[in-house]
Enzyme design. Structure first.
Site, PDB file in Angstrom:
ATOM      1  N   GLU A  49      18.356  12.747  58.751  1.00 60.76           N
ATOM      2  CA  GLU A  49      19.796  12.624  58.508  1.00 60.76           C
ATOM      3  C   GLU A  49      20.434  13.972  58.790  1.00 60.76           C
ATOM      4  OE1 GLU A  49      23.167  11.256  55.225  1.00 60.76           O
ATOM      5  OE2 GLU A  49      21.096  11.618  54.549  1.00 60.76           O
ATOM      6  N   ASP A 102      22.507  24.550  60.956  1.00 55.84           N
ATOM      7  CA  ASP A 102      23.615  23.963  61.702  1.00 55.84           C
ATOM      8  C   ASP A 102      23.052  22.973  62.714  1.00 55.84           C
ATOM      9  OD1 ASP A 102      25.776  23.570  63.651  1.00 55.84           O
ATOM     10  OD2 ASP A 102      26.755  25.257  62.653  1.00 55.84           O
ATOM     11  N   ASP A 124      31.767  15.421  59.923  1.00 53.84           N
ATOM     12  CA  ASP A 124      33.039  16.120  60.089  1.00 53.84           C
ATOM     13  C   ASP A 124      33.755  15.544  61.314  1.00 53.84           C
ATOM     14  OD1 ASP A 124      35.120  17.963  60.569  1.00 53.84           O
ATOM     15  OD2 ASP A 124      33.939  19.615  59.756  1.00 53.84           O
ATOM     16  N   GLU A 201      30.721   7.391  50.970  1.00 53.06           N
ATOM     17  CA  GLU A 201      30.959   5.968  51.177  1.00 53.06           C
ATOM     18  C   GLU A 201      31.427   5.303  49.878  1.00 53.06           C
ATOM     19  OE1 GLU A 201      28.598   2.104  53.069  1.00 53.06           O
ATOM     20  OE2 GLU A 201      27.677   4.092  53.047  1.00 53.06           O
TER      21      GLU A 201
END
Length: 221
Positions: A49, A102, A124, A201
């Site tokens: 993820e 990152d 993002d 969510e």
């Protein structure tokens, strides 16, 4: 809004046994790493993820799928710390580790064909056009995923940002990915069954926002 400045978060992450600190040295060797960590042998699926937030989704996936190894990538130390706190309550979940990095560096961490599945949850949106290449569903990121995924791997992407979703669908189709599943109202769709919600969510759907989802498979060029 993401937490970004919890005092001492970097220091706590630096000593956590659940954070991989030499992630670039694991490139091409993640499955061996998990075998050693879990005291197992064989080759289990590796799911990643990217931008995992506070770890709600990944922790639940690890609980439901003990035969799969999971890596959660998060850029912000203060957010990663929250995931570590959750994991500390379930130390028996050895099939999950975390990396603070990152997403731009992902090619330095995973070898071609090493990943079995990728999750992008509430990434993002980078709303300004000049920042479009930074979106995790942009052309350049999709090209990277295609290389790192094995022959049967794919990507699931979820967001409540409709503009980002339409951009992502267009980007996937333009780059030759096959849309396997798609919904612009996930929770009212047949795909809702078995859906694991993230913290964002839960928040956004609670506010009445519709959740968009697509599952895509790469073409093999």
């Amino acid at each position: 809004m993401r937490l970004r400045n919890v005092p001492g978060s970097r220091e706590l992450i630096a000593i956590s046994p659940d954070v991989v600190h030499d992630e670039k040295s694991k490139k091409g060797h993640w499955k061996e790493f998990f075998n050693e960590r879990e005291g197992k042998t064989g080759s289990r699926p590796l799911h990643v993820e990217i931008g995992m937030g506070k770890g709600t989704f990944l922790m639940e996936m690890a609980r439901r799928n003990p035969e799969v190894d999971f890596i959660g990538i998060e850029k912000y130390s203060s957010v990663l710390l929250r995931a570590l706190e959750k994991h500390a309550e379930e130390p028996e979940l050895k099939n999950i580790v975390f990396v603070r990095m990152d997403a731009e560096e992902i090619e330095e961490v995973f070898a071609p064909g090493e990943i079995d599945y990728i999750y992008l949850n509430f990434s993002d949106p980078w709303p300004k056009d000049r920042h479009a290449k930074r979106r995790l569903t942009s052309d350049r990121f999709l090209d990277r995923y295609r290389v790192m995924l094995n022959g049967g791997g794919g990507v699931t992407f979820k967001t409540d940002n409709r503009d980002l979703f339409e951009f992502s669908v267009e980007s996937a189709v333009k780059n030759g990915w096959m849309v396997q599943e798609i919904s612009r109202d996930l929770h009212a769709s047949p795909y809702a069954e078995g859906n694991v919600m993230t913290e964002y969510e839960k928040k956004f759907s609670g506010l009445g926002n519709k959740i968009c989802m697509m599952k895509i498979l790469p073409s093999r060029i």
